[in-house]
Design a protein around this motif. Structure first.
Motif, short mmCIF file in Angstrom:
data_model
loop_
_atom_site.label_atom_id
_atom_site.label_comp_id
_atom_site.label_asym_id
_atom_site.label_seq_id
_atom_site.Cartn_x
_atom_site.Cartn_y
_atom_site.Cartn_z
N LEU A 193 11.37 -61.77 28.42
CA LEU A 193 10.77 -62.87 29.20
C LEU A 193 9.35 -62.57 29.65
O LEU A 193 8.69 -63.39 30.26
CB LEU A 193 11.63 -63.16 30.43
CG LEU A 193 13.00 -63.79 30.18
CD1 LEU A 193 13.83 -63.78 31.46
CD2 LEU A 193 12.84 -65.23 29.68
N GLY A 194 8.90 -61.34 29.40
CA GLY A 194 7.53 -60.98 29.78
C GLY A 194 7.41 -60.42 31.19
O GLY A 194 6.34 -60.48 31.80
N ALA A 195 8.52 -59.87 31.71
CA ALA A 195 8.46 -59.27 33.04
C ALA A 195 7.84 -57.87 32.95
O ALA A 195 7.78 -57.28 31.88
CB ALA A 195 9.87 -59.18 33.63
N ALA A 196 7.39 -57.38 34.11
CA ALA A 196 6.78 -56.04 34.17
C ALA A 196 7.88 -55.00 34.32
O ALA A 196 8.14 -54.49 35.41
CB ALA A 196 5.81 -55.97 35.34
N VAL A 197 8.58 -54.72 33.22
CA VAL A 197 9.66 -53.73 33.22
C VAL A 197 9.44 -52.78 32.04
O VAL A 197 8.74 -53.13 31.09
CB VAL A 197 11.06 -54.41 33.09
CG1 VAL A 197 11.33 -55.32 34.27
CG2 VAL A 197 11.19 -55.16 31.77
N PRO A 198 10.03 -51.58 32.08
CA PRO A 198 9.87 -50.68 30.94
C PRO A 198 10.53 -51.26 29.69
O PRO A 198 11.49 -52.03 29.80
CB PRO A 198 10.61 -49.40 31.37
CG PRO A 198 10.82 -49.52 32.84
CD PRO A 198 10.85 -50.99 33.15
N LEU A 199 10.02 -50.88 28.54
CA LEU A 199 10.62 -51.31 27.27
C LEU A 199 11.98 -50.62 27.12
O LEU A 199 12.05 -49.38 27.14
CB LEU A 199 9.69 -50.87 26.12
CG LEU A 199 10.23 -51.02 24.71
CD1 LEU A 199 10.27 -52.49 24.30
CD2 LEU A 199 9.39 -50.22 23.71
N PRO A 200 13.07 -51.40 26.98
CA PRO A 200 14.38 -50.75 26.79
C PRO A 200 14.50 -50.21 25.37
O PRO A 200 14.11 -50.88 24.41
CB PRO A 200 15.37 -51.89 27.03
CG PRO A 200 14.59 -53.15 26.89
CD PRO A 200 13.14 -52.86 27.03
N ILE A 201 15.06 -49.01 25.23
CA ILE A 201 15.08 -48.36 23.91
C ILE A 201 16.48 -48.06 23.41
O ILE A 201 16.73 -48.11 22.20
CB ILE A 201 14.19 -47.10 23.94
CG1 ILE A 201 12.73 -47.55 24.07
CG2 ILE A 201 14.37 -46.23 22.70
CD1 ILE A 201 11.75 -46.47 24.36
N GLY A 202 17.41 -47.80 24.29
CA GLY A 202 18.78 -47.53 23.84
C GLY A 202 19.72 -47.40 25.01
O GLY A 202 19.29 -47.20 26.15
#
Ligand SMILES: Nc1ncnc2c1ncn2[C@@H]1O[C@H](COP(=O)(O)OP(=O)(O)OP(=O)(O)O)[C@@H](O)[C@H]1O
Ligand SMILES: [Mg+2]
Length: 334
Positions: A193-202
């Motif tokens: 959604l474009g929120a300021a959160v870390p990129l989830p990876i696993g």
């Protein structure tokens, strides 16, 4: 808590060496526990503890080579939680402990070169017995139970639901996985959604991986304790309110938002720590939880000189995005 670059540890680690004493588990030297020599049967709680640790030790020693030197009991838990990510070629080394928290430890890992990031933060949840459980019941109302793939367990009469109702250890494990997966699924959704959160990876049964914010030896600090120039503070306040609004627009409330769960790095802020995410229209406490989030954010920014009226913001946002009145849920409307 201070970081010792030589040992690559924070003081929090010492705790793991206290585990044998705390649970009266005899040390390796005393029992040859790891070599499976017969030991006296421990009482139930200790048995559970040992079982959990022993479960993890089936992974052959030596196959998990990492730079970071964990304490002995931490090592077993760390290997069980992170080895699947080595197999999936997501991480190739664990470099340091970033922070030991109440529920989880966060580790700095080196990402495999094919990934779009160089470093990964692995949030590894503590074994159930060593965790300070938050009052999670309040946040779980209205949320589905998620399995380890992040998909809802639907049938209310199935084995999983019965285990949870009967409070078996299998049930507790399912609740734990669901708690962790809510954090991961929320990160995925918010990132899209474009929120300021870390990129989830696993995600695995006991850990989630995300983009590491900061640099090796220099993890991004949380906002709490930082003093910002007024114009910058105003800018970040607006950005945080954008995120709060975006979440509410999509039916979500962070649930534990404060200056302790917002990272600051090179002039940008990142929201973290989402297991308490609360659904605005299906939880009777949603309004109170939302008020508390906004209030806490305003408290920090008021200290920085930003004018903010938490009550007004809450009322406006709730009116704009939530169709249920405070203390009501959609099921009350049916
Ligand atoms: N993606 C990340 N990049 C860098 N540091 C991170 C990241 N995620 C978490 N951290 C660090 O780890 C700490 C703990 O993470 P988080 O808040 O998610 O877990 P927690 O169990 O709630 O811990 P606490 O009890 O300290 O709140 C954060 O305060 C932050 O210092
Ligand atoms: Mg936190």
């Amino acid at each position: 808590m201070s970081f010792d670059p030589k040992s690559q540890r924070f003081d929090a680690n010492e705790e793991y060496n206290q585990i044998p004493a705390r649970f009266q588990i005899k040390t390796e030297e005393e029992t040859n526990w790891r070599t499976n020599r017969k030991v006296r049967k421990p009482k139930k709680s200790k048995q559970q503890v040992v079982a959990e640790l022993a479960d993890a030790s089936h992974v052959s020693e030596g196959s998990f080579k990492i730079t970071y030197k964990p304490a002995r009991y931490e090592a077993i838990w760390l290997q069980a939680s992170l080895e699947p990510f080595f197999t999936q070629a997501l991480i190739e080394d664990v470099l340091a402990l970033v922070k030991g928290g109440k529920e989880a430890n966060v580790y700095l890992c080196r990402a495999t070169p094919h990934l779009p990031v160089r470093y990964i933060a692995a949030k590894v949840y503590r074994p159930r017995q060593f965790r300070n459980l938050r009052n999670d019941k309040m946040y779980r109302e209205g949320r589905e139970l998620l399995n380890s793939l992040g998909t809802p367990i639907k049938d209310r009469d199935n084995r999983e639901m019965r285990a949870i109702r009967n409070k078996t250890s299998f049930g507790a494990e399912l609740t734990h996985i669901s708690w962790l997966m809510h954090e991961y699924v929320t990160l995925q959704r918010l990132h899209q959604l474009g929120a300021a959160v870390p990129l989830p990876i696993g995600a695995g049964d006991n850990a989630i991986l995300m983009d590491f914010i900061g640099a090796p030896g220099q993890p991004a600090p949380v906002l709490h304790g930082l003093s910002l120039p007024l114009s910058e503070a105003r800018h970040h306040f607006t950005e945080i309110m954008r995120n709060i609004e975006l979440m509410l627009h999509h039916g979500m409330i962070h649930g534990d938002l404060s200056a302790y769960n917002i990272l600051y790095w090179e002039g940008t802020i990142t929201l973290i720590d989402f297991p308490q995410v609360t659904l605005s229209e299906s939880n009777h406490n949603a309004y109170r939880i939302f008020q508390r989030d906004v209030q806490r954010v305003c408290e920090y920014f008021a200290q920085q000189g930003v004018e903010c009226d938490a009550r007004q913001l809450v009322e406006k946002l709730w009116g704009d995005y939530v169709k249920t009145a405070p203390d009501r849920t959609v099921s009350d409307l049916e």
